[in-house]
Write a protein that holds these residues in place. Structure first.
Motif, PDB file in Angstrom:
ATOM      1  N   LEU A   1       0.870  -1.173   0.000  1.00 51.73           N
ATOM      2  CA  LEU A   1       0.000   0.000   0.000  1.00 51.73           C
ATOM      3  C   LEU A   1       0.906   1.222   0.000  1.00 51.73           C
ATOM      4  O   LEU A   1       1.837   1.309   0.800  1.00 51.73           O
ATOM      5  N   ILE A   2       0.656   2.157  -0.920  1.00 54.24           N
ATOM      6  CA  ILE A   2       1.456   3.377  -0.994  1.00 54.24           C
ATOM      7  C   ILE A   2       0.524   4.584  -1.014  1.00 54.24           C
ATOM      8  O   ILE A   2      -0.674   4.447  -1.264  1.00 54.24           O
ATOM      9  N   GLN A   3       1.078   5.753  -0.755  1.00 52.73           N
ATOM     10  CA  GLN A   3       0.287   6.982  -0.670  1.00 52.73           C
ATOM     11  C   GLN A   3      -0.169   7.489  -2.033  1.00 52.73           C
ATOM     12  O   GLN A   3      -1.278   7.970  -2.188  1.00 52.73           O
ATOM     13  N   SER A   4       0.720   7.417  -3.037  1.00 56.60           N
ATOM     14  CA  SER A   4       0.377   7.902  -4.371  1.00 56.60           C
ATOM     15  C   SER A   4       1.318   7.285  -5.399  1.00 56.60           C
ATOM     16  O   SER A   4       2.394   6.805  -5.057  1.00 56.60           O
ATOM     17  N   LEU A   5       0.888   7.312  -6.641  1.00 57.22           N
ATOM     18  CA  LEU A   5       1.709   6.828  -7.744  1.00 57.22           C
ATOM     19  C   LEU A   5       2.433   8.006  -8.392  1.00 57.22           C
ATOM     20  O   LEU A   5       1.837   9.070  -8.569  1.00 57.22           O
ATOM     21  N   PRO A   6       3.706   7.818  -8.763  1.00 53.31           N
ATOM     22  CA  PRO A   6       4.410   8.899  -9.466  1.00 53.31           C
ATOM     23  C   PRO A   6       3.908   8.996 -10.905  1.00 53.31           C
ATOM     24  O   PRO A   6       3.552   7.996 -11.519  1.00 53.31           O
ATOM     25  N   HIS A   7       3.866  10.216 -11.426  1.00 52.16           N
ATOM     26  CA  HIS A   7       3.405  10.453 -12.796  1.00 52.16           C
ATOM     27  C   HIS A   7       4.464  11.204 -13.594  1.00 52.16           C
ATOM     28  O   HIS A   7       5.252  11.962 -13.043  1.00 52.16           O
ATOM     29  N   THR A   8       4.433  10.981 -14.911  1.00 53.69           N
ATOM     30  CA  THR A   8       5.332  11.704 -15.804  1.00 53.69           C
ATOM     31  C   THR A   8       4.756  13.097 -16.050  1.00 53.69           C
ATOM     32  O   THR A   8       3.659  13.416 -15.606  1.00 53.69           O
ATOM     33  N   ALA A   9       5.484  13.885 -16.803  1.00 56.53           N
ATOM     34  CA  ALA A   9       5.044  15.251 -17.108  1.00 56.53           C
ATOM     35  C   ALA A   9       3.734  15.275 -17.893  1.00 56.53           C
ATOM     36  O   ALA A   9       2.971  16.233 -17.799  1.00 56.53           O
ATOM     37  N   VAL A  10       3.453  14.207 -18.645  1.00 56.98           N
ATOM     38  CA  VAL A  10       2.217  14.163 -19.425  1.00 56.98           C
ATOM     39  C   VAL A  10       1.087  13.446 -18.693  1.00 56.98           C
ATOM     40  O   VAL A  10       0.018  13.231 -19.251  1.00 56.98           O
ATOM     41  N   GLY A  11       1.313  13.066 -17.443  1.00 54.04           N
ATOM     42  CA  GLY A  11       0.257  12.501 -16.613  1.00 54.04           C
ATOM     43  C   GLY A  11       0.152  10.986 -16.577  1.00 54.04           C
ATOM     44  O   GLY A  11      -0.738  10.451 -15.935  1.00 54.04           O
ATOM     45  N   LYS A  12       1.045  10.280 -17.258  1.00 51.30           N
ATOM     46  CA  LYS A  12       1.023   8.822 -17.229  1.00 51.30           C
ATOM     47  C   LYS A  12       1.744   8.327 -15.979  1.00 51.30           C
ATOM     48  O   LYS A  12       2.618   9.008 -15.444  1.00 51.30           O
ATOM     49  N   VAL A  13       1.386   7.116 -15.516  1.00 49.22           N
ATOM     50  CA  VAL A  13       2.087   6.524 -14.382  1.00 49.22           C
ATOM     51  C   VAL A  13       3.529   6.275 -14.804  1.00 49.22           C
ATOM     52  O   VAL A  13       3.805   5.681 -15.850  1.00 49.22           O
ATOM     53  N   ASP A  14       4.470   6.725 -13.968  1.00 49.94           N
ATOM     54  CA  ASP A  14       5.901   6.616 -14.265  1.00 49.94           C
ATOM     55  C   ASP A  14       6.416   5.254 -13.785  1.00 49.94           C
ATOM     56  O   ASP A  14       6.782   5.081 -12.631  1.00 49.94           O
ATOM     57  N   LYS A  15       6.423   4.283 -14.694  1.00 46.56           N
ATOM     58  CA  LYS A  15       6.819   2.921 -14.350  1.00 46.56           C
ATOM     59  C   LYS A  15       8.294   2.836 -13.974  1.00 46.56           C
ATOM     60  O   LYS A  15       8.677   2.049 -13.113  1.00 46.56           O
ATOM     61  N   ARG A  16       9.120   3.639 -14.606  1.00 49.36           N
ATOM     62  CA  ARG A  16      10.549   3.647 -14.254  1.00 49.36           C
ATOM     63  C   ARG A  16      10.747   4.110 -12.821  1.00 49.36           C
ATOM     64  O   ARG A  16      11.551   3.558 -12.077  1.00 49.36           O
ATOM     65  N   GLU A  17      10.004   5.119 -12.432  1.00 45.66           N
ATOM     66  CA  GLU A  17      10.101   5.626 -11.059  1.00 45.66           C
ATOM     67  C   GLU A  17       9.581   4.585 -10.065  1.00 45.66           C
ATOM     68  O   GLU A  17      10.127   4.435  -8.976  1.00 45.66           O
ATOM     69  N   LEU A  18       8.545   3.858 -10.443  1.00 44.49           N
ATOM     70  CA  LEU A  18       8.034   2.796  -9.578  1.00 44.49           C
ATOM     71  C   LEU A  18       9.084   1.705  -9.371  1.00 44.49           C
ATOM     72  O   LEU A  18       9.286   1.237  -8.252  1.00 44.49           O
ATOM     73  N   ARG A  19       9.754   1.312 -10.458  1.00 38.98           N
ATOM     74  CA  ARG A  19      10.812   0.305 -10.335  1.00 38.98           C
ATOM     75  C   ARG A  19      11.953   0.816  -9.471  1.00 38.98           C
ATOM     76  O   ARG A  19      12.511   0.088  -8.643  1.00 38.98           O
TER      77      ARG A  19
END
Length: 86
Positions: free
Chosen positions: A47-65
């Motif tokens: 469980l996490i507080q929020s998902l990181p997003h890219t500048a265009v609003g997509k979920v940043d999978k690289r940041e999640l990894r």
């Protein structure tokens, strides 16, 4: 996913709960089982507080990894194994 010794990679779920809810492990697994085959179920659930997003609003999978690689020891899994509820 995260690195796994035998399989190469292990599935992980990062869940952002609604503000007024705190889902249990059983709730998440029951929901996932309605949508996924057993072999596709994540083995770790965080469980996490929020998902990181890219500048265009997509979920940043690289940041999640990166987050998982750096702070996997700091994150507390909701449960260690999906098979624990069977």
């Amino acid at each position: 996913g995260v690195p796994h010794d035998e399989m190469g990679e292990q599935l992980v779920a990062l869940v952002v709960p609604a503000a007024d809810r705190q889902p249990s492990y059983a709730d998440l697994v029951d929901f996932a089982r309605t949508l996924l085959a057993g072999y596709k179920l994540p083995r770790l659930i965080y469980l996490i507080q929020s998902l990181p997003h890219t500048a265009v609003g997509k979920v940043d999978k690289r940041e999640l990894r990166r987050l998982l690689a750096i702070s996997a020891a700091e994150l507390s899994p909701l449960t260690k194994k999906v098979g624990a509820t069977r």
